[in-house]
Enzyme design. Structure first.
Site, short mmCIF file in Angstrom:
data_model
loop_
_atom_site.label_atom_id
_atom_site.label_comp_id
_atom_site.label_asym_id
_atom_site.label_seq_id
_atom_site.Cartn_x
_atom_site.Cartn_y
_atom_site.Cartn_z
N ASP A 67 0.82 -1.13 -0.01
CA ASP A 67 -0.05 0.00 -0.14
C ASP A 67 0.89 1.16 -0.09
OD1 ASP A 67 0.89 -0.26 2.64
OD2 ASP A 67 -1.02 -0.14 3.48
N ASN A 136 -7.13 -0.26 13.86
CA ASN A 136 -8.67 -0.48 13.52
C ASN A 136 -8.97 -1.71 12.83
OD1 ASN A 136 -7.69 0.15 11.07
ND2 ASN A 136 -9.00 1.95 10.26
N HIS A 138 -7.45 -2.99 9.95
CA HIS A 138 -7.11 -2.89 8.64
C HIS A 138 -6.00 -3.57 8.01
CE1 HIS A 138 -4.34 0.97 8.59
NE2 HIS A 138 -3.80 -0.12 8.83
N GLU A 143 -9.49 -0.58 4.79
CA GLU A 143 -10.14 -0.19 5.73
C GLU A 143 -11.43 -0.84 6.14
OE1 GLU A 143 -8.22 1.73 7.44
OE2 GLU A 143 -7.47 3.64 6.63
P1 PGA Z 1 1.97 -0.33 13.18
O1 PGA Z 1 0.88 0.05 11.92
O2 PGA Z 1 2.90 -1.38 12.79
O3 PGA Z 1 2.74 1.35 12.93
O4 PGA Z 1 1.02 -0.36 14.29
C1 PGA Z 1 0.33 -1.23 11.61
C2 PGA Z 1 -0.77 -0.83 10.49
O5 PGA Z 1 -1.54 0.14 10.55
O6 PGA Z 1 -1.09 -1.66 9.41
#
Ligand code: PGA
Length: 252
Positions: A67, A136, A138, A143
């Site tokens: 992404d 969240n 995702h 999302e």
């Molecule tokens: P993080 O992000 O590893 O910085 O917690 C994970 C994500 O948002 O996919």
């Protein structure tokens, strides 16, 4: 879905890196999709160390970006691909022609998304998918509300994702509001998937992901229906789970 729990950050990174190295030893020409964010930092550090001591090579592998933001300059150092290059790609031996990234300044976003899907298709799909778990639920920028068969596309980032990414942009208002993501239609067909979950702040979302209903409101729950998925969590992230497998190496 298999759950593997390790004790701390060091063991987390070492275990994740070992799993990647073992996979590459079996299939050096793998197509890889890897995550960005805080979670995989210790894995990348360990992979770079393993490469430096000639225990792994990425020279025959392909990497397709999971992404990235949409609507910022390709050269902007805050692109997710630039992050991955700094932390990992530049420090190992991928061949530049086998690295595929989203064009974050593409005029035709749909055509760009289709281009990335056709690259994956030409490589026979994803061999090894490594993911982080969003606060969240995702995966990539799929999302809440993303469909299981959703295509690679541009999405509007949720408020939670904007908050989570604000640390890289100074403040939330500076975070690009849209991002490209590989769609669940391609992610769900990966031959092997490793979901990395690290830290007590992920304990609640991991519990929902493992024990709650499978729902588009928490896209990571789709992993429970995918083949060959391993969740690698540290003890802090796994602390709220009702049923825990024993810690890896607990009896060493
Ligand atoms: P993080 O992000 O590893 O910085 O917690 C994970 C994500 O948002 O996919």
């Amino acid at each position: 879905m298999q759950l593997l729990i390790v004790k701390d950050e060091a063991e987390f990174g070492q275990t994740a890196a070992r799993l990647v190295c073992e996979f590459l030893a079996q299939k050096p020409e793998s197509t890889l999709v890897f995550p960005t964010g805080n979670t995989p930092l210790s894995m990348y550090e360990e992979l770079v160390a393993q490469f430096a001591s000639e225990k792994v090579s990425f020279s025959r592998a392909t990497l397709v970006e999971l992404d990235d933001y949409y609507g910022i300059a390709l050269q902007d150092p805050r692109n997710l691909f630039a992050w991955l290059q700094n932390i990992f790609l530049r420090q190992v031996d991928f061949r530049p022609v086998r690295l595929f990234r989203f064009n974050t300044e593409a005029e035709d976003a749909a055509a760009e998304a289709a281009r990335m899907e056709s690259i994956l298709q030409a490589h026979g799909g994803i061999d090894l998918l490594v993911l982080g778990l969003g606060p969240n639920g995702h995966i990539g920028f799929n999302e809440p509300g993303s469909e299981l068969l959703g295509a690679t596309r541009v999405v509007n980032l949720t408020h939670e994702s904007l908050i989570s990414n604000a640390r890289y942009w100074g403040e939330i208002d500076n975070v690009p509001s849209q991002g490209f993501t590989l769609g669940l239609n391609v992610l769900r067909k990966a031959a092997k998937t490793i979901l990395l979950v690290n830290g007590s702040h992920k304990a609640g979302i991991l519990k929902q992901m493992v024990e709650g209903p499978i729902t588009d409101l928490l896209p990571a729950t789709y992993l429970r229906e995918m083949p060959n998925v391993l969740v690698l969590a540290n003890a802090a992230a796994a602390s709220l789970l009702s049923r825990k497998p024993s810690l890896l190496n607990e009896h060493d």
